[in-house]
Design a protein around this motif. Structure first.
Motif, PDB file in Angstrom:
ATOM      1  N   GLN A 192       0.838  -1.208   0.000  1.00 29.15           N
ATOM      2  CA  GLN A 192       0.000   0.000   0.000  1.00 29.15           C
ATOM      3  C   GLN A 192       0.872   1.257   0.000  1.00 29.15           C
ATOM      4  O   GLN A 192       0.587   2.215  -0.722  1.00 29.15           O
ATOM      5  CB  GLN A 192      -0.909  -0.015   1.229  1.00 29.15           C
ATOM      6  CG  GLN A 192      -1.764   1.223   1.378  1.00 29.15           C
ATOM      7  CD  GLN A 192      -2.549   1.236   2.687  1.00 29.15           C
ATOM      8  OE1 GLN A 192      -2.415   0.364   3.538  1.00 29.15           O
ATOM      9  NE2 GLN A 192      -3.362   2.248   2.852  1.00 29.15           N
ATOM     10  N   THR A 193       1.937   1.247   0.779  1.00 26.11           N
ATOM     11  CA  THR A 193       2.804   2.423   0.876  1.00 26.11           C
ATOM     12  C   THR A 193       3.580   2.639  -0.420  1.00 26.11           C
ATOM     13  O   THR A 193       3.707   3.776  -0.879  1.00 26.11           O
ATOM     14  CB  THR A 193       3.763   2.279   2.081  1.00 26.11           C
ATOM     15  OG1 THR A 193       2.985   2.052   3.263  1.00 26.11           O
ATOM     16  CG2 THR A 193       4.593   3.534   2.277  1.00 26.11           C
TER      17      THR A 193
ATOM     18  N   VAL B 244       2.041   7.278  -6.638  1.00 21.28           N
ATOM     19  CA  VAL B 244       0.984   8.177  -7.114  1.00 21.28           C
ATOM     20  C   VAL B 244       1.619   9.478  -7.612  1.00 21.28           C
ATOM     21  O   VAL B 244       1.278   9.982  -8.671  1.00 21.28           O
ATOM     22  CB  VAL B 244      -0.064   8.447  -6.020  1.00 21.28           C
ATOM     23  CG1 VAL B 244      -0.984   9.599  -6.392  1.00 21.28           C
ATOM     24  CG2 VAL B 244      -0.867   7.179  -5.733  1.00 21.28           C
TER      25      VAL B 244
ATOM     26  N   TRP C  60       8.010   4.061   3.509  1.00 20.64           N
ATOM     27  CA  TRP C  60       8.046   5.335   2.777  1.00 20.64           C
ATOM     28  C   TRP C  60       9.482   5.829   2.674  1.00 20.64           C
ATOM     29  O   TRP C  60       9.930   6.260   1.609  1.00 20.64           O
ATOM     30  CB  TRP C  60       7.163   6.375   3.464  1.00 20.64           C
ATOM     31  CG  TRP C  60       7.106   7.658   2.699  1.00 20.64           C
ATOM     32  CD1 TRP C  60       7.915   8.750   2.867  1.00 20.64           C
ATOM     33  CD2 TRP C  60       6.232   7.993   1.621  1.00 20.64           C
ATOM     34  NE1 TRP C  60       7.589   9.742   1.969  1.00 20.64           N
ATOM     35  CE2 TRP C  60       6.550   9.298   1.195  1.00 20.64           C
ATOM     36  CE3 TRP C  60       5.196   7.314   0.982  1.00 20.64           C
ATOM     37  CZ2 TRP C  60       5.875   9.929   0.153  1.00 20.64           C
ATOM     38  CZ3 TRP C  60       4.522   7.946  -0.044  1.00 20.64           C
ATOM     39  CH2 TRP C  60       4.870   9.239  -0.449  1.00 20.64           C
TER      40      TRP C  60
ATOM     41  N   LYS D  47       2.637   1.745  -3.385  1.00 20.02           N
ATOM     42  CA  LYS D  47       1.644   2.248  -4.340  1.00 20.02           C
ATOM     43  C   LYS D  47       1.371   3.728  -4.071  1.00 20.02           C
ATOM     44  O   LYS D  47       1.303   4.530  -5.011  1.00 20.02           O
ATOM     45  CB  LYS D  47       0.357   1.438  -4.221  1.00 20.02           C
ATOM     46  CG  LYS D  47      -0.714   1.845  -5.190  1.00 20.02           C
ATOM     47  CD  LYS D  47      -1.947   0.964  -5.043  1.00 20.02           C
ATOM     48  CE  LYS D  47      -3.010   1.388  -6.042  1.00 20.02           C
ATOM     49  NZ  LYS D  47      -4.208   0.552  -5.931  1.00 20.02           N
ATOM     50  N   SER D  48       1.245   4.098  -2.824  1.00 21.06           N
ATOM     51  CA  SER D  48       0.995   5.496  -2.457  1.00 21.06           C
ATOM     52  C   SER D  48       2.145   6.392  -2.904  1.00 21.06           C
ATOM     53  O   SER D  48       1.915   7.488  -3.432  1.00 21.06           O
ATOM     54  CB  SER D  48       0.795   5.596  -0.935  1.00 21.06           C
ATOM     55  OG  SER D  48       0.638   6.921  -0.535  1.00 21.06           O
ATOM     56  N   TYR D  49       3.385   5.926  -2.730  1.00 19.60           N
ATOM     57  CA  TYR D  49       4.532   6.716  -3.176  1.00 19.60           C
ATOM     58  C   TYR D  49       4.447   6.964  -4.685  1.00 19.60           C
ATOM     59  O   TYR D  49       4.700   8.072  -5.161  1.00 19.60           O
ATOM     60  CB  TYR D  49       5.874   6.033  -2.850  1.00 19.60           C
ATOM     61  CG  TYR D  49       7.010   6.799  -3.482  1.00 19.60           C
ATOM     62  CD1 TYR D  49       7.567   7.892  -2.840  1.00 19.60           C
ATOM     63  CD2 TYR D  49       7.464   6.493  -4.768  1.00 19.60           C
ATOM     64  CE1 TYR D  49       8.567   8.650  -3.442  1.00 19.60           C
ATOM     65  CE2 TYR D  49       8.443   7.244  -5.377  1.00 19.60           C
ATOM     66  CZ  TYR D  49       8.997   8.313  -4.702  1.00 19.60           C
ATOM     67  OH  TYR D  49       9.966   9.071  -5.320  1.00 19.60           O
TER      68      TYR D  49
END
Length: 181
Positions: free
Chosen positions: A13-14, A20, A46, A16-18
């Motif tokens: 999840q992290t 973005v 992160w 993928k978030s990075y």
């Protein structure tokens, strides 16, 4: 869900978030409650994601030497933050297992749980980037096939490492292994 499986979900999840923003200067909105191990795991990943990309930037052969030095110092600071977080995560485990009776013949592991989890975090980044390579439309079929093979190995490594971490935690909880500071 096991602890290491939860780590994989947090790391995926992290990562993928990075991606973005794919920006080393982006602010991380940690979705977990401060003071929890999940918060620390997400923060740790992160840091790993940002550092991965800082290291990509510094590899540019045409980088300005002054910019390279600033990046090197930023990477050094990131490494210290990463190490500090690994120690915090190990503190979580030491507290978690403080009441465990260590069995006669118990052994120490070659690495602490948090350092094994650190490898799991890096593996999440490797998997993300290798998967990106398999989805390229501008690469040769041979390149994509090699990347698929590498991705399969990385995914197998994650299964193995996840199982090994969970086994280590089970062994610590049962007193068969112990942690040292």
């Amino acid at each position: 869900m096991t602890f290491a499986q939860n780590c994989n979900e947090i790391f995926d999840q992290t990562v993928k978030s990075y991606h973005v923003t794919d920006d080393v200067d982006a602010t991380f909105a940690n979705p977990y409650e401060a003071g929890t191990v999940e918060y620390d795991l997400a923060r740790k990943n992160w840091i790993d994601a940002v550092q991965w990309h800082l290291e990509d930037i510094i590899r540019d052969e045409n980088i300005d030497p002054v910019e390279a030095l600033a990046l090197k110092r930023r990477i050094d600071h990131s490494n210290q933050d990463r190490t500090d977080l690994v120690e915090e995560i190990d503190s979580y485990f030491r507290k978690q297992y403080a009441g465990v009776t260590i069995l006669p013949g118990a052994t120490i592991n070659t690495e602490s749980p948090a350092w094994a989890i650190d490898r799991l975090s890096i593996l999440a980044l490797k998997i993300w980037h290798m998967r990106e390579q398999t989805e390229r439309t501008d690469a040769t079929a041979d390149h994509i096939a090699k990347c698929h093979a590498k991705l399969d190995v990385l995914l197998e490594q994650r299964v193995d490492l996840t199982a090994a971490i969970d086994q280590l935690l089970d062994d610590i909880a049962a007193g068969r292994k112990f942690m040292k500071v």
